[in-house]
Motif scaffolding. Sequence first.
Motif, PDB file in Angstrom:
ATOM      1  N   UNK A  83       0.818  -1.205   0.000  1.00  0.00           N
ATOM      2  CA  UNK A  83       0.000   0.000   0.000  1.00  0.00           C
ATOM      3  C   UNK A  83       0.858   1.264   0.000  1.00  0.00           C
ATOM      4  N   UNK A  84       1.982   1.214   0.666  1.00  0.00           N
ATOM      5  CA  UNK A  84       2.857   2.378   0.763  1.00  0.00           C
ATOM      6  C   UNK A  84       3.490   2.790  -0.548  1.00  0.00           C
ATOM      7  N   UNK A  85       3.392   1.934  -1.560  1.00  0.00           N
ATOM      8  CA  UNK A  85       3.988   2.248  -2.860  1.00  0.00           C
ATOM      9  C   UNK A  85       3.126   3.179  -3.689  1.00  0.00           C
ATOM     10  N   UNK A  86       1.896   3.425  -3.263  1.00  0.00           N
ATOM     11  CA  UNK A  86       0.935   4.166  -4.082  1.00  0.00           C
ATOM     12  C   UNK A  86       0.743   5.596  -3.586  1.00  0.00           C
ATOM     13  N   UNK A  87       0.646   6.492  -4.559  1.00  0.00           N
ATOM     14  CA  UNK A  87       0.539   7.921  -4.256  1.00  0.00           C
ATOM     15  C   UNK A  87      -0.903   8.416  -4.250  1.00  0.00           C
ATOM     16  N   UNK A  88      -1.724   7.814  -5.050  1.00  0.00           N
ATOM     17  CA  UNK A  88      -3.092   8.296  -5.218  1.00  0.00           C
ATOM     18  C   UNK A  88      -4.075   7.209  -4.817  1.00  0.00           C
ATOM     19  N   UNK A  89      -5.110   7.635  -4.103  1.00  0.00           N
ATOM     20  CA  UNK A  89      -6.107   6.689  -3.611  1.00  0.00           C
ATOM     21  C   UNK A  89      -7.508   7.218  -3.906  1.00  0.00           C
ATOM     22  N   UNK A  90      -8.388   6.299  -4.267  1.00  0.00           N
ATOM     23  CA  UNK A  90      -9.791   6.648  -4.400  1.00  0.00           C
ATOM     24  C   UNK A  90     -10.448   6.657  -3.034  1.00  0.00           C
ATOM     25  N   UNK A  91     -11.698   7.047  -3.008  1.00  0.00           N
ATOM     26  CA  UNK A  91     -12.396   7.208  -1.737  1.00  0.00           C
ATOM     27  C   UNK A  91     -12.948   5.906  -1.178  1.00  0.00           C
ATOM     28  N   UNK A  92     -12.952   4.869  -1.968  1.00  0.00           N
ATOM     29  CA  UNK A  92     -13.457   3.587  -1.499  1.00  0.00           C
ATOM     30  C   UNK A  92     -14.908   3.369  -1.874  1.00  0.00           C
ATOM     31  N   UNK A  93     -15.231   2.132  -2.118  1.00  0.00           N
ATOM     32  CA  UNK A  93     -16.610   1.748  -2.408  1.00  0.00           C
ATOM     33  C   UNK A  93     -16.922   0.476  -1.626  1.00  0.00           C
ATOM     34  N   UNK A  94     -18.073   0.451  -0.978  1.00  0.00           N
ATOM     35  CA  UNK A  94     -18.417  -0.633  -0.063  1.00  0.00           C
ATOM     36  C   UNK A  94     -19.026  -1.818  -0.801  1.00  0.00           C
ATOM     37  N   UNK A  95     -18.490  -2.976  -0.504  1.00  0.00           N
ATOM     38  CA  UNK A  95     -19.030  -4.236  -1.006  1.00  0.00           C
ATOM     39  C   UNK A  95     -19.494  -5.052   0.183  1.00  0.00           C
ATOM     40  N   UNK A  96     -20.759  -5.441   0.166  1.00  0.00           N
ATOM     41  CA  UNK A  96     -21.328  -6.244   1.248  1.00  0.00           C
ATOM     42  C   UNK A  96     -21.875  -7.529   0.656  1.00  0.00           C
ATOM     43  N   UNK A  97     -21.386  -8.648   1.177  1.00  0.00           N
ATOM     44  CA  UNK A  97     -21.827  -9.950   0.699  1.00  0.00           C
ATOM     45  C   UNK A  97     -22.524 -10.661   1.852  1.00  0.00           C
TER      46      UNK A  97
END
Length: 126
Positions: A110-124
């Motif tokens: 994870x530390x290798x990445x500079x840009x992140x999206x806000x996240x999207x929830x997946x519920x199963x």
Amino acid sequence: VQLQAFGGGSVQAGGSLRLSCAASGGSFGSGPVAWFRQAPGKEREFVSVIDMWTGNTIYADSVKGRFTISRDKAKNTVNLEMNSLNPLDTAVYYCASRNGRIVTSSQHRAGAYEYWGQGTLVTVSS
């Protein structure tokens, strides 16, 4: 570059979902684009990555054979097709990217990445 992850939702076990990560304010470039997820009470974990230069892909053992990551150059998106979902896949899914290329052995960090999206929830549900 701003990333937006979308496509999450609620499904029953055995179902499928398709997540997409869109880049705005620029393109993904030649660096890898990855998906991570974080379940409630757990640390963020690597799911899959695609090398935008070579097209090579890597999957976490827990999703191998069920998830497929792909890129759509025309739409400037990276997609994650998720099949045979089970309750253990419940999490917030994040996409991440970086400008430059990195060695394959570091693409799951994870530390290798500079840009992140806000996240999207997946519920199963079972």
